[in-house]
Design a protein around this motif. Sequence first.
Motif, mmCIF file in Angstrom:
data_model
loop_
_atom_site.group_PDB
_atom_site.id
_atom_site.type_symbol
_atom_site.label_atom_id
_atom_site.label_comp_id
_atom_site.label_asym_id
_atom_site.label_seq_id
_atom_site.Cartn_x
_atom_site.Cartn_y
_atom_site.Cartn_z
ATOM 1 N N ARG A 1 0.837 -1.208 0.000
ATOM 2 C CA ARG A 1 0.000 0.000 0.000
ATOM 3 C C ARG A 1 0.867 1.252 0.000
ATOM 4 N N LEU A 2 1.898 1.250 0.818
ATOM 5 C CA LEU A 2 2.752 2.433 0.922
ATOM 6 C C LEU A 2 3.553 2.644 -0.360
ATOM 7 N N GLU A 3 3.958 1.551 -0.977
ATOM 8 C CA GLU A 3 4.695 1.656 -2.235
ATOM 9 C C GLU A 3 3.831 2.321 -3.308
ATOM 10 N N LYS A 4 2.533 2.001 -3.311
ATOM 11 C CA LYS A 4 1.608 2.625 -4.257
ATOM 12 C C LYS A 4 1.493 4.123 -4.015
ATOM 13 N N ASN A 5 1.746 4.540 -2.762
ATOM 14 C CA ASN A 5 1.685 5.958 -2.406
ATOM 15 C C ASN A 5 3.043 6.646 -2.551
ATOM 16 N N GLY A 6 3.983 5.958 -3.173
ATOM 17 C CA GLY A 6 5.282 6.572 -3.439
ATOM 18 C C GLY A 6 6.261 6.511 -2.293
ATOM 19 N N ILE A 7 5.999 5.650 -1.302
ATOM 20 C CA ILE A 7 6.907 5.511 -0.162
ATOM 21 C C ILE A 7 7.711 4.229 -0.355
ATOM 22 N N SER A 8 9.019 4.350 -0.404
ATOM 23 C CA SER A 8 9.874 3.188 -0.630
ATOM 24 C C SER A 8 9.772 2.226 0.550
ATOM 25 N N GLN A 9 10.155 0.976 0.301
ATOM 26 C CA GLN A 9 10.092 -0.030 1.366
ATOM 27 C C GLN A 9 10.993 0.352 2.528
ATOM 28 N N GLU A 10 12.155 0.930 2.207
ATOM 29 C CA GLU A 10 13.098 1.347 3.251
ATOM 30 C C GLU A 10 12.504 2.457 4.120
ATOM 31 N N GLU A 11 11.917 3.459 3.465
ATOM 32 C CA GLU A 11 11.300 4.567 4.200
ATOM 33 C C GLU A 11 10.100 4.081 5.002
ATOM 34 N N ALA A 12 9.315 3.198 4.393
ATOM 35 C CA ALA A 12 8.138 2.656 5.077
ATOM 36 C C ALA A 12 8.553 1.900 6.335
ATOM 37 N N GLN A 13 9.585 1.074 6.221
ATOM 38 C CA GLN A 13 10.043 0.306 7.371
ATOM 39 C C GLN A 13 10.567 1.218 8.474
ATOM 40 N N ALA A 14 11.234 2.303 8.070
ATOM 41 C CA ALA A 14 11.745 3.261 9.059
ATOM 42 C C ALA A 14 10.602 3.894 9.835
ATOM 43 N N ARG A 15 9.530 4.249 9.126
ATOM 44 C CA ARG A 15 8.369 4.851 9.793
ATOM 45 C C ARG A 15 7.683 3.842 10.713
ATOM 46 N N ILE A 16 7.546 2.624 10.238
ATOM 47 C CA ILE A 16 6.908 1.572 11.035
ATOM 48 C C ILE A 16 7.692 1.335 12.319
ATOM 49 N N ASN A 17 9.017 1.334 12.201
ATOM 50 C CA ASN A 17 9.871 1.076 13.367
ATOM 51 C C ASN A 17 9.726 2.135 14.456
ATOM 52 N N LEU A 18 9.296 3.342 14.079
ATOM 53 C CA LEU A 18 9.145 4.426 15.049
ATOM 54 C C LEU A 18 7.780 4.432 15.731
ATOM 55 N N GLN A 19 6.872 3.585 15.268
ATOM 56 C CA GLN A 19 5.518 3.589 15.801
ATOM 57 C C GLN A 19 5.364 2.608 16.965
ATOM 58 N N THR A 20 4.256 2.771 17.665
ATOM 59 C CA THR A 20 3.892 1.805 18.697
ATOM 60 C C THR A 20 3.793 0.427 18.065
ATOM 61 N N LEU A 21 4.296 -0.577 18.758
ATOM 62 C CA LEU A 21 4.224 -1.936 18.225
ATOM 63 C C LEU A 21 2.766 -2.360 18.037
ATOM 64 N N PRO A 22 2.465 -3.058 16.931
ATOM 65 C CA PRO A 22 1.077 -3.500 16.698
ATOM 66 C C PRO A 22 0.491 -4.271 17.876
ATOM 67 N N LYS A 23 1.310 -5.098 18.516
ATOM 68 C CA LYS A 23 0.783 -5.900 19.631
ATOM 69 C C LYS A 23 0.344 -5.013 20.800
ATOM 70 N N GLU A 24 0.981 -3.840 20.968
ATOM 71 C CA GLU A 24 0.583 -2.915 22.028
ATOM 72 C C GLU A 24 -0.757 -2.274 21.694
ATOM 73 N N ARG A 25 -0.949 -1.901 20.419
ATOM 74 C CA ARG A 25 -2.252 -1.369 20.001
ATOM 75 C C ARG A 25 -3.338 -2.421 20.206
ATOM 76 N N ILE A 26 -3.036 -3.640 19.790
ATOM 77 C CA ILE A 26 -4.013 -4.728 19.899
ATOM 78 C C ILE A 26 -4.357 -4.985 21.363
#
Length: 199
Positions: A142-167
Amino acid sequence: MRIIGLTGGIGSGKSTVAAYFSELGATIIDADKIGHEVLETDEEVQRQLIDAFGKRILSPDGKIDRRKLAGIVFGNRESLIKLNLMTHPSIYRRMQSSIEEYKRQGKDILIIDAPLLIEAGWATRVDKIWVTIAPLEVILKRLEKNGISQEEAQARINLQTLPKERIRLADLIINTDLPLEELKIKIGELWEKLRFDTC
């Protein structure tokens, strides 16, 4: 008035879900939109950001360039924390003002669309937390379709709350890894349940 906090990581489908709720008549407060307004209109926040990150975050017309700012903060946790500390108080004040206005209007249900609901400490301000999720490979596509590279996407994901914490904090989990028509039907069913106070 019941307040639902809708949150989820980048690429998890939260914005799509919020848009479907809006189409069904839900009242939505978009925290990202408020954040953009703060960057554009709050002179004190603008001054703090320029002091912290320098004039490199400005566009040629002297305004905060969100893309330049994002390029700095999404690559560095310390910078992201600084940004949030400077902007979240103003965002929260505006959000509270909107909530009070909707209360005066007699709205029964309000959905706060906030990607950083948990990180900003707003989870205790809502009655229910609904979390959107999707598999990592789906998120990256999805992010790649929005022009966000996999590397940049992973960097953003790494800075967020872990999915298991949200869940862990979620009252309801919405898996968006569905064809859009199926997801739309699912959101319609949730909206009906919400209106009749059965979820």
